[in-house]
Design a protein around this motif. Structure first.
Motif, PDB file in Angstrom:
ATOM      1  N   THR A  83      57.041  57.686  36.565  1.00 33.79           N
ATOM      2  CA  THR A  83      55.775  57.276  37.168  1.00 33.79           C
ATOM      3  C   THR A  83      56.008  56.087  38.087  1.00 33.79           C
ATOM      4  OG1 THR A  83      54.531  58.029  35.257  1.00 33.79           O
ATOM      5  CG2 THR A  83      53.431  56.463  36.703  1.00 33.79           C
ATOM      6  N   ILE A  84      55.561  56.218  39.313  1.00 34.96           N
ATOM      7  CA  ILE A  84      55.657  55.139  40.289  1.00 34.96           C
ATOM      8  C   ILE A  84      54.343  54.363  40.245  1.00 34.96           C
ATOM      9  CG2 ILE A  84      56.063  54.544  42.698  1.00 34.96           C
ATOM     10  CD1 ILE A  84      58.403  56.063  41.289  1.00 34.96           C
ATOM     11  N   ARG A  85      54.438  53.055  40.042  1.00 34.04           N
ATOM     12  CA  ARG A  85      53.238  52.226  39.906  1.00 34.04           C
ATOM     13  C   ARG A  85      52.406  52.220  41.184  1.00 34.04           C
ATOM     14  NH1 ARG A  85      54.455  46.320  38.139  1.00 34.04           N
ATOM     15  NH2 ARG A  85      55.262  46.408  40.231  1.00 34.04           N
ATOM     16  N   ASP A  86      51.118  51.948  41.007  1.00 32.04           N
ATOM     17  CA  ASP A  86      50.244  51.822  42.160  1.00 32.04           C
ATOM     18  C   ASP A  86      50.561  50.524  42.907  1.00 32.04           C
ATOM     19  OD1 ASP A  86      49.197  49.874  40.495  1.00 32.04           O
ATOM     20  OD2 ASP A  86      47.230  50.771  40.324  1.00 32.04           O
ATOM     21  N   ILE A  87      50.079  50.447  44.129  1.00 35.46           N
ATOM     22  CA  ILE A  87      50.212  49.232  44.923  1.00 35.46           C
ATOM     23  C   ILE A  87      48.819  48.638  45.041  1.00 35.46           C
ATOM     24  CG2 ILE A  87      50.819  48.242  47.164  1.00 35.46           C
ATOM     25  CD1 ILE A  87      52.780  50.598  47.506  1.00 35.46           C
ATOM     26  N   ARG A  88      48.697  47.362  44.667  1.00 36.18           N
ATOM     27  CA  ARG A  88      47.393  46.701  44.671  1.00 36.18           C
ATOM     28  C   ARG A  88      47.422  45.455  45.542  1.00 36.18           C
ATOM     29  NH1 ARG A  88      43.937  47.747  40.107  1.00 36.18           N
ATOM     30  NH2 ARG A  88      44.852  49.467  38.938  1.00 36.18           N
ATOM     31  N   TYR A  89      46.258  45.155  46.081  1.00 36.81           N
ATOM     32  CA  TYR A  89      46.038  43.862  46.727  1.00 36.81           C
ATOM     33  C   TYR A  89      45.062  43.115  45.834  1.00 36.81           C
ATOM     34  CZ  TYR A  89      43.930  40.318  49.626  1.00 36.81           C
ATOM     35  OH  TYR A  89      43.445  39.139  50.078  1.00 36.81           O
ATOM     36  N   ILE A  90      45.434  41.923  45.409  1.00 37.42           N
ATOM     37  CA  ILE A  90      44.563  41.100  44.578  1.00 37.42           C
ATOM     38  C   ILE A  90      44.179  39.877  45.395  1.00 37.42           C
ATOM     39  CG2 ILE A  90      44.350  39.789  42.437  1.00 37.42           C
ATOM     40  CD1 ILE A  90      46.507  41.678  41.272  1.00 37.42           C
ATOM     41  N   ALA A  91      42.899  39.811  45.749  1.00 37.94           N
ATOM     42  CA  ALA A  91      42.381  38.684  46.519  1.00 37.94           C
ATOM     43  C   ALA A  91      42.099  37.528  45.572  1.00 37.94           C
ATOM     44  CB  ALA A  91      41.111  39.098  47.253  1.00 37.94           C
ATOM     45  N   ASP A  92      41.772  36.382  46.129  1.00 34.85           N
ATOM     46  CA  ASP A  92      41.405  35.242  45.291  1.00 34.85           C
ATOM     47  C   ASP A  92      39.941  35.312  44.867  1.00 34.85           C
ATOM     48  OD1 ASP A  92      43.956  34.081  45.299  1.00 34.85           O
ATOM     49  OD2 ASP A  92      43.566  33.098  47.214  1.00 34.85           O
ATOM     50  N   PHE A  93      39.066  35.708  45.803  1.00 35.90           N
ATOM     51  CA  PHE A  93      37.631  35.743  45.517  1.00 35.90           C
ATOM     52  C   PHE A  93      36.945  36.892  46.247  1.00 35.90           C
ATOM     53  CE2 PHE A  93      38.943  31.285  45.341  1.00 35.90           C
ATOM     54  CZ  PHE A  93      38.507  30.923  44.080  1.00 35.90           C
ATOM     55  N   LYS A  94      35.903  37.409  45.629  1.00 33.39           N
ATOM     56  CA  LYS A  94      34.990  38.358  46.254  1.00 33.39           C
ATOM     57  C   LYS A  94      33.606  37.710  46.131  1.00 33.39           C
ATOM     58  CE  LYS A  94      33.772  43.266  46.192  1.00 33.39           C
ATOM     59  NZ  LYS A  94      33.977  44.537  45.452  1.00 33.39           N
ATOM     60  N   ILE A  95      33.019  37.355  47.269  1.00 35.48           N
ATOM     61  CA  ILE A  95      31.777  36.578  47.287  1.00 35.48           C
ATOM     62  C   ILE A  95      30.603  37.479  47.657  1.00 35.48           C
ATOM     63  CG2 ILE A  95      30.594  34.589  48.292  1.00 35.48           C
ATOM     64  CD1 ILE A  95      33.414  33.556  49.087  1.00 35.48           C
TER      65      ILE A  95
ATOM     66  N   SER B 264      49.040  55.299  41.766  1.00 34.89           N
ATOM     67  CA  SER B 264      50.315  55.641  41.145  1.00 34.89           C
ATOM     68  C   SER B 264      50.529  57.147  41.255  1.00 34.89           C
ATOM     69  CB  SER B 264      50.332  55.209  39.677  1.00 34.89           C
ATOM     70  OG  SER B 264      49.344  55.899  38.967  1.00 34.89           O
ATOM     71  N   TYR B 265      51.772  57.557  41.142  1.00 28.77           N
ATOM     72  CA  TYR B 265      52.094  58.985  41.222  1.00 28.77           C
ATOM     73  C   TYR B 265      53.363  59.241  40.425  1.00 28.77           C
ATOM     74  CZ  TYR B 265      55.307  57.388  44.888  1.00 28.77           C
ATOM     75  OH  TYR B 265      56.301  56.740  45.580  1.00 28.77           O
ATOM     76  N   LYS B 266      53.667  60.506  40.206  1.00 26.85           N
ATOM     77  CA  LYS B 266      54.840  60.893  39.419  1.00 26.85           C
ATOM     78  C   LYS B 266      55.865  61.597  40.298  1.00 26.85           C
ATOM     79  CE  LYS B 266      53.007  61.350  34.783  1.00 26.85           C
ATOM     80  NZ  LYS B 266      53.981  60.725  33.924  1.00 26.85           N
ATOM     81  N   ILE B 267      57.114  61.314  39.997  1.00 23.79           N
ATOM     82  CA  ILE B 267      58.242  62.051  40.553  1.00 23.79           C
ATOM     83  C   ILE B 267      59.017  62.530  39.342  1.00 23.79           C
ATOM     84  CG2 ILE B 267      60.365  61.947  41.881  1.00 23.79           C
ATOM     85  CD1 ILE B 267      59.133  59.766  43.589  1.00 23.79           C
TER      86      ILE B 267
END
Length: 124
Positions: free
Chosen positions: A73-85, A66-69
């Motif tokens: 505040t501009i939200r972060d960009i996330r990748y959420i996977a289904d599983f981490k094995i 995330s960052y500020k202008i």
């Protein structure tokens, strides 16, 4: 399959998923699709067999912080996977149970593979 319980969102008055995924409960945990719940069940069997050490559900990876202008505040960009094995030999796999590869998913996958070169996303 034993241990799987499927319920319909329509019965609760909610809209159905636009990709027709059916929310499914396994082992007291709600999953976004039958495919994801079946994969969790398979992972539990692999743990019992000694093939896999353990796994995490819904691991989150920050693609852009995330960052500020000004004051905004501009939200972060996330990748959420289904599983981490986590395998017994030290390997770590990122798994996504995909029915439909959306444009957002393909873009996030590309950024993920650039930012986290030690991982590859396995689509099942």
């Amino acid at each position: 399959m034993s241990g799987l319980w499927v319920y319909s969102m329509r019965m609760k008055g909610n809209k159905s998923n636009k990709y027709h995924a059916v929310k499914t409960s396994y082992n007291g945990i709600k999953y976004d699709s039958k495919k994801e719940a079946r994969f969790a069940q398979e992972l539990d069997l692999r743990i019992k067999a000694g093939d896999v050490k353990y796994y995490e559900r819904q691991p989150s990876f920050i693609l852009q912080p995330s960052y500020k202008i000004g004051k905004r505040t501009i939200r972060d960009i996330r990748y959420i996977a289904d599983f981490k094995i986590y395998h017994n030999d030290g390997r770590v796999e990122i798994v996504d149970c995909k029915g439909m590869k959306t444009r957002d998913y393909l873009l996030k996958k590309k950024i993920f593979e650039y930012k986290y070169p030690e991982f590859r996303i396995i689509e099942v």
